[in-house]
Design an enzyme around this catalytic site. Structure first.
Site, PDB file in Angstrom:
ATOM      1  N   ASP A  89     108.482  40.977 -24.938  1.00 19.95           N
ATOM      2  CA  ASP A  89     108.603  40.290 -26.223  1.00 19.95           C
ATOM      3  C   ASP A  89     110.077  39.991 -26.494  1.00 19.95           C
ATOM      4  O   ASP A  89     110.899  40.079 -25.588  1.00 19.95           O
ATOM      5  CB  ASP A  89     107.974  41.132 -27.345  1.00 19.95           C
ATOM      6  CG  ASP A  89     108.482  42.575 -27.315  1.00 19.95           C
ATOM      7  OD1 ASP A  89     109.569  42.810 -26.764  1.00 19.95           O
ATOM      8  OD2 ASP A  89     107.784  43.462 -27.844  1.00 19.95           O
ATOM      9  N   HIS A 430     102.658  41.047 -18.225  1.00 17.61           N
ATOM     10  CA  HIS A 430     102.597  40.794 -19.665  1.00 17.61           C
ATOM     11  C   HIS A 430     104.016  40.513 -20.159  1.00 17.61           C
ATOM     12  O   HIS A 430     104.742  41.412 -20.583  1.00 17.61           O
ATOM     13  CB  HIS A 430     101.999  42.024 -20.372  1.00 17.61           C
ATOM     14  CG  HIS A 430     101.864  41.863 -21.853  1.00 17.61           C
ATOM     15  ND1 HIS A 430     100.677  41.462 -22.455  1.00 17.61           N
ATOM     16  CD2 HIS A 430     102.748  42.055 -22.873  1.00 17.61           C
ATOM     17  CE1 HIS A 430     100.847  41.417 -23.771  1.00 17.61           C
ATOM     18  NE2 HIS A 430     102.105  41.770 -24.046  1.00 17.61           N
ATOM     19  N   ASP A 482      95.486  43.925 -12.793  1.00 16.95           N
ATOM     20  CA  ASP A 482      96.553  42.934 -12.932  1.00 16.95           C
ATOM     21  C   ASP A 482      96.085  41.844 -13.882  1.00 16.95           C
ATOM     22  O   ASP A 482      95.602  40.793 -13.469  1.00 16.95           O
ATOM     23  CB  ASP A 482      96.904  42.362 -11.552  1.00 16.95           C
ATOM     24  CG  ASP A 482      98.104  41.417 -11.605  1.00 16.95           C
ATOM     25  OD1 ASP A 482      98.774  41.370 -12.653  1.00 16.95           O
ATOM     26  OD2 ASP A 482      98.358  40.734 -10.595  1.00 16.95           O
ATOM     27  N   GLU A 491     102.849  45.378 -18.600  1.00 17.05           N
ATOM     28  CA  GLU A 491     104.132  45.076 -19.242  1.00 17.05           C
ATOM     29  C   GLU A 491     105.235  45.891 -18.575  1.00 17.05           C
ATOM     30  O   GLU A 491     105.051  47.063 -18.247  1.00 17.05           O
ATOM     31  CB  GLU A 491     104.098  45.384 -20.740  1.00 17.05           C
ATOM     32  CG  GLU A 491     105.338  44.879 -21.464  1.00 17.05           C
ATOM     33  CD  GLU A 491     105.187  44.885 -22.973  1.00 17.05           C
ATOM     34  OE1 GLU A 491     105.895  44.105 -23.633  1.00 17.05           O
ATOM     35  OE2 GLU A 491     104.368  45.667 -23.500  1.00 17.05           O
TER      36      GLU A 491
END
Length: 531
Positions: A89, A430, A482, A491
């Site tokens: 993020d 991710h 995955d 992530e």
């Protein structure tokens, strides 16, 4: 010559036996192969370039990233451009960022010569400096530190490239009225450790870092409190569960190592009991819980004789707790119940918890390797475990190597959890930037939820390979999916990779030495067969 070669053969056989023992029954059944640790080192340092926030330099090697976060801090009247995004993020969280830099710096302090021998010194220094330059900006006053930029709730509502960010870039600080001893202490540790790294190549910069580190430690110690009590927005993401006392001890130890000043060691000794340094028996080490790192750093002072006699008794208590951690990883603590030892997967992976377990694996590998090296400096170096068992430095080092090899693909699935390494690795990490078409290829704006609509749910591989990232990894049964939605496993975080910079460099040297020994030993085996 023949006698020396036979001794080397025996040493190699012993090392193989130790590696098999360290990996456990499941890992012993997994096919072992030689790993290219130098390639892993190069890739691990690339990852930090993918995580950069701010205006990217001309020598940026990760070409699918572009400038981002160029107005960070503007609303608050402070320049907070730069630093690292922690994971997939775009929030800049100060506590894990500082821990990342501390571990990168520790990697260089212990194994910097090995990093340089692999030709990666410049990239490693750049990775550290990208973080410390930001900390200098964020430490705007002696008793003020900007600890977060962005808001996790609004950020997680969107799936965008960092170059397209439309989410809040609100900045949050700790100060005298809103203390944050944990984040200030960790940032002090990072800057003190980094000052050691830059002492030779850039002494002026090293002095600047040390100045900030000393001020931050004084701030953290004088105005005590948890940063997540001052910044409510961080609680759902990087809550300081362990409190701030471990960071205060951690920072003091790094400042002692950076300055040699006795009062920092006095602080660690005087507060050993009341801060939990000699009380907590820990089986994990992470961005939140620093006690095992504190205990191992303190034990190093004892093992190397870098202390005054009045400190010995307390440092011996620190060593006992350090060895509880080491023995817990080895599975040798006979006392203390089920929690005294770290669980192992059938494939031999150390397992602490479901979400991002690889952070505990990589940090454990580093602590074990460093402690094995410290033990090697002591003539009577051995680990004493609860219940009377002991372990030598070689066995501790072998477990560290087994964990690194697991990450690189010596595991039941045969998958490398270091993205970009080997033939098989996670393709659907991710990670917002990696999962969307590069900004440089398509500058058409992608809105907050457009990324979810068009990119997040795709079954195809990410268009950008997040080289060098270490993902959260498999579960306690070595199972791994995955899938971008499976954030607990796919992530990656900066603090997963940071300790591996040192490990890859160290193991690259060891592998080279083993090849040289094998070349010497091969003629001896041939001669022995002819006898």
């Amino acid at each position: 010559m023949r006698g020396r070669a036979l001794v080397l053969v025996a040493a190699l056989l012993l090392q193989l036996l130790l590696l098999a023992a360290a990996g456990g029954a499941g890992a012993a059944a997994t096919e072992r192969k030689a790993h290219n640790y130098e390639d892993a080192l190069r890739k691990s340092l690339l990852y930090f370039e993918a995580q950069r926030s701010g205006r990217l330099p001309h020598n940026q090697r990760v070409a699918w990233r572009d400038h981002s976060g160029l107005t960070d801090g503007l609303e608050q009247g402070v320049d907070l451009v730069g630093g690292y995004y922690d994971a997939g993020d775009h929030v800049k969280f100060g506590l894990p960022m500082a821990f990342t830099v501390t571990m990168l710096s520790w990697s260089m302090i212990e194994y910097g010569d090995d990093v340089e021998a692999a030709g990666e010194l410049g990239h490693a220094l750049e990775a550290i400096k990208w973080g410390t330059d930001y900390f200098i900006k964020a430490h705007t006053k002696p008793n003020e530190l900007w600890a977060e930029v962005g808001d996790g709730d609004t950020d997680h509502y969107c799936w965008q490239r960092p170059e397209d960010m439309t989410t809040s870039r609100q900045a949050y600080k700790v100060d005298r009225e809103r203390p944050g001893s944990d984040v200030a202490g960790e940032t002090a540790a990072a800057m003190a450790a980094a000052s050691i790294v830059f002492r030779k190549s850039n002494p002026h910069y090293a002095s600047l870092l040390l100045h900030h580190a000393q001020q931050l430690f004084e701030f953290a110690d004088k105005y005590r409190g948890k940063y997540d009590s001052s910044i409510a927005e961080v609680k759902s993401y990087y809550a300081s569960v362990s409190g701030y006392k471990d960071e205060l001890l951690w920072a003091a130890l790094w400042l002692h190592r950076a300055t040699g000043k006795a009062h920092y060691l006095d602080y660690v000794v005087d507060n050993a009991d009341c801060f939990g340094g000699t009380g907590w028996a820990i089986t994990e080490f992470s961005w939140d819980v620093k006690y095992a790192g504190v205990q191992i750093l303190a034990a190093r002072l004892l093992l190397r004789g870098e202390h005054e006699e009045r400190h010995r008794s307390t440092l011996e208590q620190y060593r006992a707790k350090a060895e509880h951690y080491v023995c817990g990883c080895l599975g040798r603590n006979a006392d203390g119940g089920a929690d005294a030892n770290v669980e192992r997967s059938p494939g031999g992976m150390l397992y602490v918890r479901q979400w991002n377990n690889m952070q505990y694996v990589t940090n454990a590998a580093f602590l074990l390797a460093a402690y094995a090296d410290y033990l090697g400096d002591d003539a009577d170096g051995a680990v004493s475990c609860a219940g009377g068992e002991t372990a030598g430095a070689g066995e501790v080092a072998a477990l560290a190597r087994a964990q690194v090899d697991y990450v690189l693909g010596t595991n039941p699935r045969g998958i490398s959890y270091l993205v970009g390494y080997g033939a098989k690795y996670p393709n659907r990490v991710h990670h917002r930037a990696a999962s969307i078409v590069p900004y440089k290829h398509s500058k058409e704006f992608i809105g907050c939820t457009q990324g979810f609509d068009h990119w997040f749910g795709r079954r195809s591989s990410n268009p950008n390979v997040l080289v060098g990232a270490i993902v959260g990894g498999p579960d306690r049964r070595d199972r791994f999916r995955d899938n971008r939605e499976n954030y607990m496993q796919t992530e990656a975080c900066t603090y997963n990779t940071a300790p591996m910079v040192g490990m890859f460099a160290k193991l690259n040297r060891m592998a080279r030495q083993e090849r040289e020994q094998e070349e010497v030993a091969a003629p001896a085996r041939s001669t022995a067969a002819d006898v």
